[in-house]
Design an enzyme around this catalytic site. Structure first.
Site, PDB file in Angstrom:
ATOM      1  N   GLU A 171     -54.876  66.260-130.855  1.00 19.38           N
ATOM      2  CA  GLU A 171     -54.737  68.022-130.434  1.00 19.38           C
ATOM      3  C   GLU A 171     -54.450  69.010-130.643  1.00 19.38           C
ATOM      4  O   GLU A 171     -53.585  69.481-129.750  1.00 19.38           O
ATOM      5  CB  GLU A 171     -55.825  67.765-128.839  1.00 19.38           C
ATOM      6  CG  GLU A 171     -56.379  66.501-128.929  1.00 19.38           C
ATOM      7  CD  GLU A 171     -56.980  66.787-127.629  1.00 19.38           C
ATOM      8  OE1 GLU A 171     -56.418  67.142-126.567  1.00 19.38           O
ATOM      9  OE2 GLU A 171     -57.786  65.828-126.954  1.00 19.38           O
ATOM     10  N   GLU A 356     -60.715  59.145-128.049  1.00 16.91           N
ATOM     11  CA  GLU A 356     -60.188  58.919-126.976  1.00 16.91           C
ATOM     12  C   GLU A 356     -61.961  59.551-126.399  1.00 16.91           C
ATOM     13  O   GLU A 356     -62.317  60.564-127.397  1.00 16.91           O
ATOM     14  CB  GLU A 356     -59.448  60.274-126.639  1.00 16.91           C
ATOM     15  CG  GLU A 356     -57.919  60.592-126.715  1.00 16.91           C
ATOM     16  CD  GLU A 356     -57.389  61.886-126.080  1.00 16.91           C
ATOM     17  OE1 GLU A 356     -57.145  62.621-125.414  1.00 16.91           O
ATOM     18  OE2 GLU A 356     -56.145  61.420-126.507  1.00 16.91           O
TER      19      GLU A 356
HETATM   20  C1  FCB Z   1     -56.670  65.254-123.687  1.00 15.24           C
HETATM   21  C2  FCB Z   1     -54.959  64.647-124.488  1.00 15.24           C
HETATM   22  C3  FCB Z   1     -54.997  62.772-123.564  1.00 15.24           C
HETATM   23  C4  FCB Z   1     -55.845  63.389-121.694  1.00 15.24           C
HETATM   24  C5  FCB Z   1     -57.141  63.729-121.889  1.00 15.24           C
HETATM   25  C6  FCB Z   1     -58.070  63.085-120.582  1.00 15.24           C
HETATM   26  O1  FCB Z   1     -57.563  66.206-123.980  1.00 15.24           O
HETATM   27  O2  FCB Z   1     -55.647  64.251-125.358  1.00 15.24           O
HETATM   28  O3  FCB Z   1     -53.717  63.174-123.310  1.00 15.24           O
HETATM   29  O4  FCB Z   1     -55.041  64.295-120.859  1.00 15.24           O
HETATM   30  O5  FCB Z   1     -57.219  65.066-122.816  1.00 15.24           O
END
Ligand code: FCB
Length: 451
Positions: A171, A356
């Site tokens: 990110e 994620e």
């Molecule tokens: C993302 C991050 C991770 C966590 C999630 C909820 O932005 O990569 O580390 O904080 O959100």
């Protein structure tokens, strides 16, 4: 809703069902075995930056407990695991002298995963820049991109024989915007010009790491993980569509365009501080857009954008807030299907991986049971959404649930719980939530289909 065996027919046989974590959020042991400080140590210890002054000093104490944690992963039948390495554990100054004990730690950790039949996916940068490099200008300084390349090369050299999946950055949007424009993440600046420089240098470092990887003999794959949001227009009016464009550049195209098209999106200059002449060196955009093997996508939420007829530069976020998680993030699983389809139509045909996805909810422990039905519902909807994208022909290869266990949620400290494993921070006890058993069951059903 239960997933049937038939549901999985559209999934590739080797689809990865994993969970994800990041070093600073779980490891703890910040002063141990020669680890150097990172910007998150500094930031979390600065009063007022993190909820209730929480820090990652101890976190989940994973540094000392990783064997048990991997036993737990194994008992849940989870065979893919994404984690990040702490740059300042292997290079305490960010460059130069290698900390052998830090390297040995990741050596053991990777071996422990492999012994249990769990496939590691390693993220090289999940926000914890060595403080020593921050002191030299951090990501504002072009040199940092080259130090990152050296660090990446070291990791490929030491672990490339066993790690087959590499992610350069997690990110870059957060590093850039939360870290340098909004000041909510380390290092905590609020400066548009800085943010613009950081975006470029982080992207450059990504491309340089890809170059280092290609120059290395290891047989794995490398990609980058972007957090992407589906942006819808509030209506089909020109004003709202324009707002949608703005929001889309800001949220998505700012990193997608350079990586896949080798140039910044047209609106970038209008939205962010313009870049000075000579700031982008000849050849930078070629490096940034080097071919990668997969794209990692972190998806949590979506945006509905509305414009302001009087003020063309203004984007109003009018996203409905009827269904939100404990983070206040609006839930929309269809946004994930739309995003995956859009990426494959407009940007790339390389494999996509959801690196994620998950949700924070206020969990209640009742006699050692955590009935997290909200989380299960969220996960079900989003996995269904991945299935819909596969049905539409999108090449998705994996899904890593965020997160394996509750952990240090950055500026929110320990107040937000994303895990499928509950962490009792007083005792460091791990308790699987209902969602962990639900996920185990999903993976079992998937495997049963394979016969
Ligand atoms: C993302 C991050 C991770 C966590 C999630 C909820 O932005 O990569 O580390 O904080 O959100």
């Amino acid at each position: 809703m239960e997933f049937t065996k038939e549901f999985f027919d559209r999934f590739p046989k080797d689809f990865r069902w994993g969970t994800a974590t990041a070093a600073y959020q779980i490891e703890g042991a910040v002063h141990e075995d020669g680890r150097g400080p990172s910007i998150w140590d500094t930031f979390s210890h600065t009063p007022g930056k993190v909820f209730q002054g929480d820090t990652g000093d101890v976190a989940c104490d994973h540094y000392h407990r990783f064997e048990q944690d991997f036993d737990l992963l194994m008992s849940l039948g989870i065979k893919d695991y994404r984690f990040s390495t702490a740059w300042s554990r292997v290079l305490p100054e960010g460059k130069g002298t290698v900390n052998k004990v830090g390297v040995a730690f990741y050596d053991r950790l990777i071996d422990s995963l492999l012994e249990r039949g769990i496939e590691p996916a390693v993220t090289l940068y999940h926000w914890d820049l060595p403080q020593a490099l921050e002191d030299r200008g951090g990501w504002r300084n072009r040199d940092t991109a080259f130090y990152f390349q050296e660090y990446a090369a070291l990791m490929f050299d030491r672990f490339g024989d066993r790690v087959k999946l590499w992610i350069t950055h997690n990110e870059p949007w957060c590093t850039t915007f939360l870290g340098h424009l909004m000041g909510e993440h380390a290092p905590g600046y609020q400066n548009g010009k800085m943010a613009r420089a950081v975006a470029h240098h982080v992207l450059l470092s990504h491309g340089l790491a890809v170059d280092a990887f290609r120059g290395h003999s290891s047989a794995g794959q490398i990609g980058i993980t972007l957090n992407l949001n589906t942006v819808y227009a509030a209506s089909s009016s020109d004003v709202d569509r324009r707002a949608q464009d703005y929001a889309d550049v800001m949220a998505n195209r700012i990193f997608l365009d350079p990586v896949f098209r080798g140039r910044y999106a047209e609106l970038t200059d209008a939205i962010l501080a313009p870049i000075e002449d000579g700031f982008i060196h000849p050849g930078d955009m070629e490096v940034i857009s080097r071919p990668i093997d997969f794209l990692g996508i972190n998806y949590y939420s979506y945006v509905v954008a509305a414009g302001d007829p009087e003020n063309p530069g203004v984007v109003n976020d009018v996203t409905p807030r009827t269904d939100v998680t404990d983070m206040g993030w609006p839930v929309n699983a269809k946004g994930l299907t739309d995003l995956l389809q859009r990426l494959s139509q407009e940007y790339t045909t390389i494999p996509l991986m959801v690196t994620e996805n998950g949700a924070a909810y206020a969990d209640h422990k009742v006699e050692d049971r955590i009935a997290d039905t909200d989380r299960i519902r969220y996960l079900e909807q989003h996995i269904q959404a991945v299935g819909d994208a596969l049905s539409a022909g999108v090449d998705v290869r994996g899904y890593y649930l965020w997160s394996f266990m509750d952990n240090f949620e950055w500026a929110f400290g320990y107040s937000k719980r994303f895990g499928v494993i509950f962490l009792d921070y007083e005792t460091q006890r791990r308790i699987p939530k209902d969602s962990a058993y639900w996920y185990r069951n999903l993976i079992r059903t998937f495997q049963a289909r394979l016969g």
